[in-house]
Enzyme design. Sequence first.
Site, PDB file in Angstrom:
ATOM      1  N   GLN A 173       0.849  -1.208   0.000  1.00  0.00           N
ATOM      2  CA  GLN A 173       0.000   0.000   0.000  1.00  0.00           C
ATOM      3  C   GLN A 173       0.885   1.259   0.000  1.00  0.00           C
ATOM      4  OE1 GLN A 173      -2.163  -0.960   3.584  1.00  0.00           O
ATOM      5  NE2 GLN A 173      -4.004  -1.526   2.468  1.00  0.00           N
ATOM      6  N   ASP A 175       2.178   4.933  -0.112  1.00  0.00           N
ATOM      7  CA  ASP A 175       1.506   6.194   0.232  1.00  0.00           C
ATOM      8  C   ASP A 175       1.489   7.142  -0.968  1.00  0.00           C
ATOM      9  OD1 ASP A 175       1.447   5.174   2.780  1.00  0.00           O
ATOM     10  OD2 ASP A 175       2.115   7.030   3.733  1.00  0.00           O
ATOM     11  N   ARG A 203     -16.037   8.628   5.410  1.00  0.00           N
ATOM     12  CA  ARG A 203     -15.235   8.258   6.573  1.00  0.00           C
ATOM     13  C   ARG A 203     -13.798   8.294   6.063  1.00  0.00           C
ATOM     14  NH1 ARG A 203     -11.271   4.091   7.394  1.00  0.00           N
ATOM     15  NH2 ARG A 203     -11.123   3.687   9.605  1.00  0.00           N
ATOM     16  N   ASP A 205     -10.045   7.638   5.988  1.00  0.00           N
ATOM     17  CA  ASP A 205      -9.131   6.633   6.518  1.00  0.00           C
ATOM     18  C   ASP A 205      -7.783   7.249   6.880  1.00  0.00           C
ATOM     19  OD1 ASP A 205      -8.687   3.656   6.819  1.00  0.00           O
ATOM     20  OD2 ASP A 205      -7.067   4.074   5.405  1.00  0.00           O
ATOM     21  N   LEU A 210      -2.444  10.563   6.236  1.00  0.00           N
ATOM     22  CA  LEU A 210      -2.858  11.231   4.998  1.00  0.00           C
ATOM     23  C   LEU A 210      -2.484  12.711   5.025  1.00  0.00           C
ATOM     24  CD1 LEU A 210      -4.539  11.465   2.351  1.00  0.00           C
ATOM     25  CD2 LEU A 210      -6.590  11.526   3.733  1.00  0.00           C
ATOM     26  N   GLU A 248     -10.717   9.125  10.903  1.00  0.00           N
ATOM     27  CA  GLU A 248     -10.063   8.160  11.787  1.00  0.00           C
ATOM     28  C   GLU A 248      -8.757   8.794  12.272  1.00  0.00           C
ATOM     29  OE1 GLU A 248      -8.251   3.630  11.572  1.00  0.00           O
ATOM     30  OE2 GLU A 248      -7.934   5.013   9.918  1.00  0.00           O
ATOM     31  N   HIS A 315     -14.046  -1.936  13.101  1.00  0.00           N
ATOM     32  CA  HIS A 315     -13.761  -3.102  12.272  1.00  0.00           C
ATOM     33  C   HIS A 315     -12.313  -3.570  12.405  1.00  0.00           C
ATOM     34  CE1 HIS A 315     -12.532   0.488  10.201  1.00  0.00           C
ATOM     35  NE2 HIS A 315     -11.744  -0.235   9.423  1.00  0.00           N
ATOM     36  N   ASP A 316     -11.465  -2.796  13.068  1.00  0.00           N
ATOM     37  CA  ASP A 316     -10.057  -3.185  13.214  1.00  0.00           C
ATOM     38  C   ASP A 316      -9.841  -3.918  14.534  1.00  0.00           C
ATOM     39  OD1 ASP A 316      -8.971  -2.264  10.794  1.00  0.00           O
ATOM     40  OD2 ASP A 316      -9.037  -0.197  11.517  1.00  0.00           O
TER      41      ASP A 316
HETATM   42  C1  NOJ Z   1      -7.264   1.969   8.571  1.00  0.00           C
HETATM   43  C2  NOJ Z   1      -8.359   0.972   8.367  1.00  0.00           C
HETATM   44  O1  NOJ Z   1      -9.287   1.096   9.418  1.00  0.00           O
HETATM   45  C3  NOJ Z   1      -7.714  -0.395   8.323  1.00  0.00           C
HETATM   46  O2  NOJ Z   1      -8.682  -1.411   8.301  1.00  0.00           O
HETATM   47  C4  NOJ Z   1      -6.797  -0.462   7.128  1.00  0.00           C
HETATM   48  O3  NOJ Z   1      -6.101  -1.687   7.129  1.00  0.00           O
HETATM   49  C5  NOJ Z   1      -5.775   0.667   7.184  1.00  0.00           C
HETATM   50  N1  NOJ Z   1      -6.385   1.934   7.429  1.00  0.00           N
HETATM   51  C6  NOJ Z   1      -5.035   0.760   5.873  1.00  0.00           C
HETATM   52  O4  NOJ Z   1      -5.922   1.266   4.901  1.00  0.00           O
END
Ligand code: NOJ
Length: 559
Positions: A173, A175, A203, A205, A210, A248, A315-316
């Site tokens: 991933q 940046d 929402r 992320d 970021l 977040e 969800h994490d």
């Molecule tokens: C935060 C998200 O809540 C999480 O589930 C994700 O793996 C990371 N950002 C990376 O996008």
Amino acid sequence: MKRSDTSDLWWKNAVFYCADVETFYDWNGDGTGDIRGMEERIEYLCDLGVTCLWLMPFYPTAHKDDGYDIIDFFGVDPRLGTHGDFVELVRTARSCGIRVIVDFVMNHTSDAHPWFKSARRSKDDPYRDYYVWSAKEPKSTAKDVVFPDEEDSLWELDPRTNEWYLHHFYKHQPDLNIANPKVQEEISRVLGFWLELGVSGFRVDAVPFLFARDGVPGDPGVFDPFEYLGDVRNFVTRRVGDAVLLGEVNLAYKDQKSFFGGPDGDGLNMQFDFIGMQNFYLSLARGDARPMAKSLRQRPSLDITSQWANFVRNHDELTLDKLSDDERQEVFDAFGPEPGMQLYGRGLRRRLPSMVGGDERRMRLAYSLTFSLPGTPVLFYGEEIGMAENLDIPGRLAVRSPMQWTGGPNGGFSKAEKRRLTRALPGGLFGPDRINAADQRHDHESFWWFMRNLIYTYRQQPEIGWSTVEILKQPNRAVLAHVCRESSGWAMVGLHNFGAASCLVPVQLPDVPRGSILVDLLDGLSEHELDAGGGVELDLDAYGYRWLRLRRPGDEPII
Ligand code: NOJ
């Protein structure tokens, strides 16, 4: 609170519900949840009282981070549906009074995104500067990695050009370089696209990554990430005036403040209260309300347009990273003692019901508190029926098992053969034969009805979302007594007992006119007189909770 403000600033007393299309409801029977399935369940959400549906990523993905690794920001994952399905979902939701917001994940792309595939080809590729590169080997960043089970650096050497690229999350991933005006233009186009399809906001992320430039080599410091956040907010609200940005930002309160913007709140509209959430679990583990009370006292006050998002679970992993090592260990010991229940040394991969051994009293306490605080509650799908996790599913995904609709095959999630399901449902005490929406909707004593009533009561008192909080001193450390006050003079006392013994709670409200009473909003509007000094003693069950609204002489009756 001005009545005329409540519809524009709708998020200040909304009820958010986070759902993953993939695991919510499988309409076409292929084993994977889909957008049509989500649409089929809108009436269910409406009946529950949800007013804003937050969709986790449903974009085309490389499938390495449950959709957070995106390969096309404008697309829809073909397994989940089409743009047509999406538009119908948004319309159907709106017709039921439910807004839709979507996950905005442009801190990074997938490494399979065409931009990155191009960028890594050569140093002068047109997309090269969409990402952040370093020609020299960066200093060790091992201690900063987010996923220590898989990564040991925030930088990855790309052999083709022999430079390192930045990735705050997984190496797959990379940046995005948001200081690059071309990337900013892409961001506007993505935001603008989904707004045009009818969403009510995003929402956002990974906000602190970021909107940051830490550690970017050769950065001349001209780019100001907070100024850019303000630009994004301006852009979004120019397109849709009452759109929301829910960020977040898992940081200390003092660092969260700047992401709300300046004194006029011109940054994010909402931020999750991670600090309150972590201290809630510490209080629950200890049977001691003081950690929760302390965090509420420290919670910064916000300008009128900003709001806290209160939550019990997301969800994490249930992160406990802001607690001290000893405090975290206490929560681990109480709620997730086995190594397989823990993650990254900082969190738990369980949901609340299994943590408390299915003790509904403690579950009700948790949600009563969440809905009674200033702020806007955010539910994670399945919380309304007390769903637990499936620890057989690896990592963070343990809490993202399919929604349990019925006691039938696959919990009513899908008609596909079990082996084709996107993810396995749990068995045992929390399996769908015991915990499911259909059974609970037929039983007025169920957890679902408790949640529905809580949502209903919260929505009946929009002032809760607009209020400020004050903690009342208590002789019993198990008890949290708080008062929410709103500028109109509206006030509500919340009582929550973190202890396993019932108790008497002295409540003292200074400055209330003689003849005022407290009306119990969760107990048939029963009335309790305050004495001349504004005092009253109320009983509270073990793990009990009460919401008591102040009624002064001359106030309208509470209907
Ligand atoms: C935060 C998200 O809540 C999480 O589930 C994700 O793996 C990371 N950002 C990376 O996008």
